[in-house]
Motif scaffolding. Sequence first.
Motif, short mmCIF file in Angstrom:
data_model
loop_
_atom_site.label_atom_id
_atom_site.label_comp_id
_atom_site.label_asym_id
_atom_site.label_seq_id
_atom_site.Cartn_x
_atom_site.Cartn_y
_atom_site.Cartn_z
N GLN A 327 0.82 -1.20 0.00
CA GLN A 327 0.00 0.00 0.00
C GLN A 327 0.87 1.26 0.00
O GLN A 327 0.57 2.23 -0.70
CB GLN A 327 -0.95 -0.01 1.20
N ARG A 328 1.95 1.23 0.76
CA ARG A 328 2.87 2.37 0.75
C ARG A 328 3.49 2.55 -0.63
O ARG A 328 3.60 3.68 -1.14
CB ARG A 328 3.98 2.18 1.79
N LYS A 331 1.01 4.05 -3.14
CA LYS A 331 0.80 5.49 -2.94
C LYS A 331 2.00 6.29 -3.42
O LYS A 331 1.84 7.33 -4.07
CB LYS A 331 0.54 5.79 -1.47
N ASP A 335 2.13 9.12 -6.25
CA ASP A 335 2.68 10.44 -5.94
C ASP A 335 3.75 10.84 -6.95
O ASP A 335 3.82 12.00 -7.38
CB ASP A 335 3.27 10.46 -4.53
N LEU A 352 -2.81 1.01 -7.07
CA LEU A 352 -3.33 1.59 -5.82
C LEU A 352 -4.62 0.87 -5.41
O LEU A 352 -4.79 0.50 -4.24
CB LEU A 352 -3.59 3.09 -5.98
#
Length: 378
Positions: A327-328, A331, A335, A352
């Motif tokens: 999940q990190r 993201k 970004d 995502l």
Amino acid sequence: MIDFTFTEEQELFRKAAHEFAETQIAPLVPKMEETGRDWDPAIKALCDAEMMAITIPEEYGGLGLGYIERLIALEEIARVSVATAMMMQVGGLGIAPIINFGSEDQKKKYLPGLASGEHFATVAVTEPSGGSDPKGCSTTYKKQADQYILNGRKCFITNSHFADVQVVMAVDVDNPESFSTFIVEKSMKGFKATHEEHKVGMRGCNTGEIELKNCEVPAENLLSEEGKGMRVAMASISDTGRGGMVGCSLGLQQACLDAALKFANERILYGKPISKLQAIQMKFADMKIDLEAGRLLGYRAAAIQDAGGRSGNEFAVAKYYTAEAAQRAAKMAVDIHGGYGCMEEFVVTRYLRDSYVLGPSAGTSDIMKVIISRWVLS
């Protein structure tokens, strides 16, 4: 001495799995994403490539390989399609209890077909009341002559609508402390796949509900012994299920890193690729650290399992870490893409969405922490 390297055979297996994923699975993804269905070609490809036979012993038509090889295959497949990897991993989750707890007759009856792809498996434990409390199971069984009668409903079951071999956990209608597992065939009277779910991610991965309405299961389809069902189901989820989710998570992390790196090398700002910017480089470092740490955790647990050891706690750690890290990574990949990361033309939007389905599968991150804390306190 600890050896952190793969064998030559495992490296060749990874190369083959990588090529399979790129040539056979990747072309199927757009249609799966578009429709949320169209899983049949992916399932056929998995079976034709003997991906479902990896851990099945050779005497039953399988490849007789270990859980390290299974993890390798899942990681490579998840790199191009987490949805396909998820269906594969849950298929393996349905196979594992037959290997580990099935009678010789059950193994001879089911494993050859599961290895060849003639049949496909799943496990049905989760119910509307929740999956984190398996003792809250309300699906019941009752012995009648030479068969068991099952009644209940299972939800969020991966492969629910096409798996024709389903390992189902139920509670004795007369004894709420006695849980048993059964090998239920899709063709058995009283079995019905009902509602299909529409998930935010892993589109094309079949997830849905099954209904058991006076479902007639032959007595010989009892898996292990009456009253041992909780052990059968939880052992399979702890080792095979969570190990499979580690593979799905690692593959997605690698995909996020690959996509973000490609974009950053091509995107020009301030007269240079954004990959030259230290802020972007720090994200790459974080993603790489998570990926390498997750691989060490996951393959260590798989090595313990292949050596015959108990690996449930180690897989709980690995599952927690890699699912959160995926999940990190997703993201950060979004970004790095900036505004483009919000556009569906860019694959990171899928990553995502997929990442958020990894969390609750085979046990939420909070449940993993409960298991890990019990390990510490034991």
